[in-house]
Design a protein around this motif. Structure first.
Motif, PDB file in Angstrom:
ATOM      1  N   VAL A 123       0.834  -1.205   0.000  1.00 53.94           N
ATOM      2  CA  VAL A 123       0.000   0.000   0.000  1.00 53.94           C
ATOM      3  C   VAL A 123       0.870   1.257   0.000  1.00 53.94           C
ATOM      4  N   LEU A 124       1.862   1.284   0.862  1.00 55.21           N
ATOM      5  CA  LEU A 124       2.704   2.478   0.961  1.00 55.21           C
ATOM      6  C   LEU A 124       3.568   2.652  -0.288  1.00 55.21           C
ATOM      7  N   ALA A 125       4.013   1.547  -0.871  1.00 51.67           N
ATOM      8  CA  ALA A 125       4.791   1.652  -2.111  1.00 51.67           C
ATOM      9  C   ALA A 125       3.948   2.236  -3.238  1.00 51.67           C
ATOM     10  N   SER A 126       2.658   1.910  -3.265  1.00 45.36           N
ATOM     11  CA  SER A 126       1.780   2.450  -4.312  1.00 45.36           C
ATOM     12  C   SER A 126       1.532   3.939  -4.122  1.00 45.36           C
ATOM     13  N   ARG A 127       1.692   4.434  -2.908  1.00 45.45           N
ATOM     14  CA  ARG A 127       1.460   5.852  -2.644  1.00 45.45           C
ATOM     15  C   ARG A 127       2.735   6.685  -2.778  1.00 45.45           C
ATOM     16  N   ILE A 128       3.825   6.141  -2.311  1.00 42.56           N
ATOM     17  CA  ILE A 128       5.075   6.899  -2.314  1.00 42.56           C
ATOM     18  C   ILE A 128       5.820   6.742  -3.628  1.00 42.56           C
ATOM     19  N   ARG A 129       5.672   5.594  -4.259  1.00 43.34           N
ATOM     20  CA  ARG A 129       6.303   5.284  -5.553  1.00 43.34           C
ATOM     21  C   ARG A 129       7.814   5.476  -5.482  1.00 43.34           C
ATOM     22  N   SER A 130       8.374   6.300  -6.349  1.00 42.77           N
ATOM     23  CA  SER A 130       9.830   6.422  -6.438  1.00 42.77           C
ATOM     24  C   SER A 130      10.391   7.583  -5.622  1.00 42.77           C
ATOM     25  N   GLN A 131       9.553   8.214  -4.823  1.00 43.01           N
ATOM     26  CA  GLN A 131      10.035   9.330  -4.013  1.00 43.01           C
ATOM     27  C   GLN A 131      10.930   8.814  -2.879  1.00 43.01           C
ATOM     28  N   ALA A 132      11.813   9.686  -2.434  1.00 40.28           N
ATOM     29  CA  ALA A 132      12.689   9.332  -1.319  1.00 40.28           C
ATOM     30  C   ALA A 132      11.856   9.106  -0.061  1.00 40.28           C
ATOM     31  N   VAL A 133      12.278   8.139   0.739  1.00 40.52           N
ATOM     32  CA  VAL A 133      11.521   7.805   1.939  1.00 40.52           C
ATOM     33  C   VAL A 133      12.461   7.287   3.016  1.00 40.52           C
ATOM     34  N   GLU A 134      12.094   7.532   4.265  1.00 43.51           N
ATOM     35  CA  GLU A 134      12.775   6.950   5.412  1.00 43.51           C
ATOM     36  C   GLU A 134      11.788   6.075   6.173  1.00 43.51           C
ATOM     37  N   VAL A 135      12.316   5.036   6.832  1.00 43.79           N
ATOM     38  CA  VAL A 135      11.487   4.180   7.673  1.00 43.79           C
ATOM     39  C   VAL A 135      12.059   4.210   9.087  1.00 43.79           C
ATOM     40  N   HIS A 136      11.261   4.685  10.023  1.00 46.46           N
ATOM     41  CA  HIS A 136      11.629   4.749  11.435  1.00 46.46           C
ATOM     42  C   HIS A 136      10.775   3.740  12.192  1.00 46.46           C
ATOM     43  N   SER A 137      11.331   3.174  13.267  1.00 48.97           N
ATOM     44  CA  SER A 137      10.588   2.139  13.976  1.00 48.97           C
ATOM     45  C   SER A 137      10.992   2.068  15.440  1.00 48.97           C
ATOM     46  N   GLN A 160      10.009  -5.987  12.869  1.00 46.30           N
ATOM     47  CA  GLN A 160       9.673  -6.951  11.818  1.00 46.30           C
ATOM     48  C   GLN A 160       8.669  -6.370  10.834  1.00 46.30           C
ATOM     49  N   THR A 161       7.738  -5.568  11.332  1.00 49.26           N
ATOM     50  CA  THR A 161       6.812  -4.870  10.434  1.00 49.26           C
ATOM     51  C   THR A 161       7.572  -3.880   9.567  1.00 49.26           C
ATOM     52  N   ALA A 162       8.424  -3.080  10.199  1.00 41.09           N
ATOM     53  CA  ALA A 162       9.164  -2.037   9.484  1.00 41.09           C
ATOM     54  C   ALA A 162      10.119  -2.617   8.442  1.00 41.09           C
ATOM     55  N   GLU A 163      10.747  -3.744   8.770  1.00 39.66           N
ATOM     56  CA  GLU A 163      11.710  -4.326   7.830  1.00 39.66           C
ATOM     57  C   GLU A 163      11.022  -4.789   6.550  1.00 39.66           C
ATOM     58  N   ARG A 164       9.827  -5.323   6.664  1.00 41.75           N
ATOM     59  CA  ARG A 164       9.095  -5.758   5.475  1.00 41.75           C
ATOM     60  C   ARG A 164       8.657  -4.568   4.633  1.00 41.75           C
ATOM     61  N   ILE A 165       8.339  -3.482   5.295  1.00 41.76           N
ATOM     62  CA  ILE A 165       7.994  -2.261   4.564  1.00 41.76           C
ATOM     63  C   ILE A 165       9.239  -1.675   3.899  1.00 41.76           C
ATOM     64  N   ALA A 166      10.335  -1.603   4.654  1.00 39.08           N
ATOM     65  CA  ALA A 166      11.563  -0.983   4.152  1.00 39.08           C
ATOM     66  C   ALA A 166      12.109  -1.696   2.924  1.00 39.08           C
ATOM     67  N   ARG A 167      11.916  -3.028   2.860  1.00 43.58           N
ATOM     68  CA  ARG A 167      12.413  -3.773   1.699  1.00 43.58           C
ATOM     69  C   ARG A 167      11.767  -3.297   0.410  1.00 43.58           C
ATOM     70  N   SER A 210      13.988  -0.438  -0.562  1.00 41.13           N
ATOM     71  CA  SER A 210      15.441  -0.676  -0.499  1.00 41.13           C
ATOM     72  C   SER A 210      16.133   0.327   0.418  1.00 41.13           C
ATOM     73  N   VAL A 211      15.523   0.556   1.583  1.00 38.32           N
ATOM     74  CA  VAL A 211      16.132   1.433   2.588  1.00 38.32           C
ATOM     75  C   VAL A 211      16.254   0.648   3.887  1.00 38.32           C
ATOM     76  N   ARG A 212      17.045   1.157   4.794  1.00 32.21           N
ATOM     77  CA  ARG A 212      17.211   0.494   6.084  1.00 32.21           C
ATOM     78  C   ARG A 212      16.231   1.080   7.099  1.00 32.21           C
ATOM     79  N   VAL A 213      16.002   0.337   8.133  1.00 32.97           N
ATOM     80  CA  VAL A 213      15.126   0.783   9.217  1.00 32.97           C
ATOM     81  C   VAL A 213      15.947   1.547  10.249  1.00 32.97           C
TER      82      VAL A 213
END
Length: 210
Positions: A42-56, A64-71, A74-77
């Motif tokens: 869902v979040l990939a469909s909204r953010i697409r190719s824009q830069a993003v950070e994942v905090h957890s 474990q939730t954040a890591e699946r999203i971050a993949r 291709s960013v780190r948590v």
């Protein structure tokens, strides 16, 4: 405009077992892992190719939730212990009934933030907001327009309070019931600098995983 996607971690084992969460470091269930993957879609469909950070939060169920999203991006948590749920002290990991029998009810008036629920080692709500508010400030200050923050139900409610500028002293009254695996979208409008809650507790992406 800055967008923060506030995610409550997916279904964890303590939900299924009926034990107290808090700082009890439970893992995602099989369904929780599927939910986390769906949240990432869902979040990939909204953010697409824009830069993003994942905090957890650094607790496993959030990580474990954040890591699946971050993949998906291709960013780190970026783990932060300040994003943890409120600790229930010695009650964490015990049956919910154990806590219910010993909990000292929150008073309607008085020092609700400083109120101690009873179990030894439990955090007060004041201790919780004193770490969550600065954690969110640090995230907001980072120069990235899209940020995903994975936390816990009660903690995420206070993060929303911090986002809309609710003073800490008033945060004992407001509460946003958030379900596991939900998405809440927070937007800063750069025209008049308002902090908006655009969506709250979205869960429709999980319906076919029930």
């Amino acid at each position: 405009m800055k967008r923060i996607y506030l995610v409550t971690h997916a279904e964890a084992q303590h939900h299924v077992d009926g034990v107290v969460g808090g700082w009890y470091d439970s893992e995602l269930t099989g369904r929780g892992r599927l939910q986390a993957e769906r949240i990432g879609e869902v979040l990939a469909s909204r953010i697409r190719s824009q830069a993003v950070e994942v905090h957890s939060s650094d607790l496993r169920r959030a990580r474990q939730t954040a890591e699946r999203i971050a993949r998906r991006f291709s960013v780190r948590v970026r783990a932060d212990a300040r994003l943890r749920e409120r600790s229930n002290g010695e009650a964490d990991g015990r049956p919910q009934a154990w806590l219910d029998e010993r909990r000292i009810p929150l008073p309607e008036y008085g020092d609700r933030l400083g109120h101690h629920d009873g179990p030894a080692g439990a955090e007060t709500r004041l201790a919780l907001v004193e770490r969550l508010y600065p954690a969110l400030d640090d995230i907001i200050d980072r120069p990235v327009d899209n940020q995903i923050v994975v936390s816990h139900g009660s903690a995420s409610s206070y993060l929303i309070a911090a986002w809309i500028g609710m003073p800490m002293v008033s945060s004992d009254r407001g509460f946003f019931p958030l379900k596991s695996g939900s998405i809440t979208t927070l937007v800063r409008n750069d025209t008049h600098f308002s902090h908006q809650v655009v969506t709250l507790n979205e869960t429709q992406h999980l319906q076919d995983l029930a």
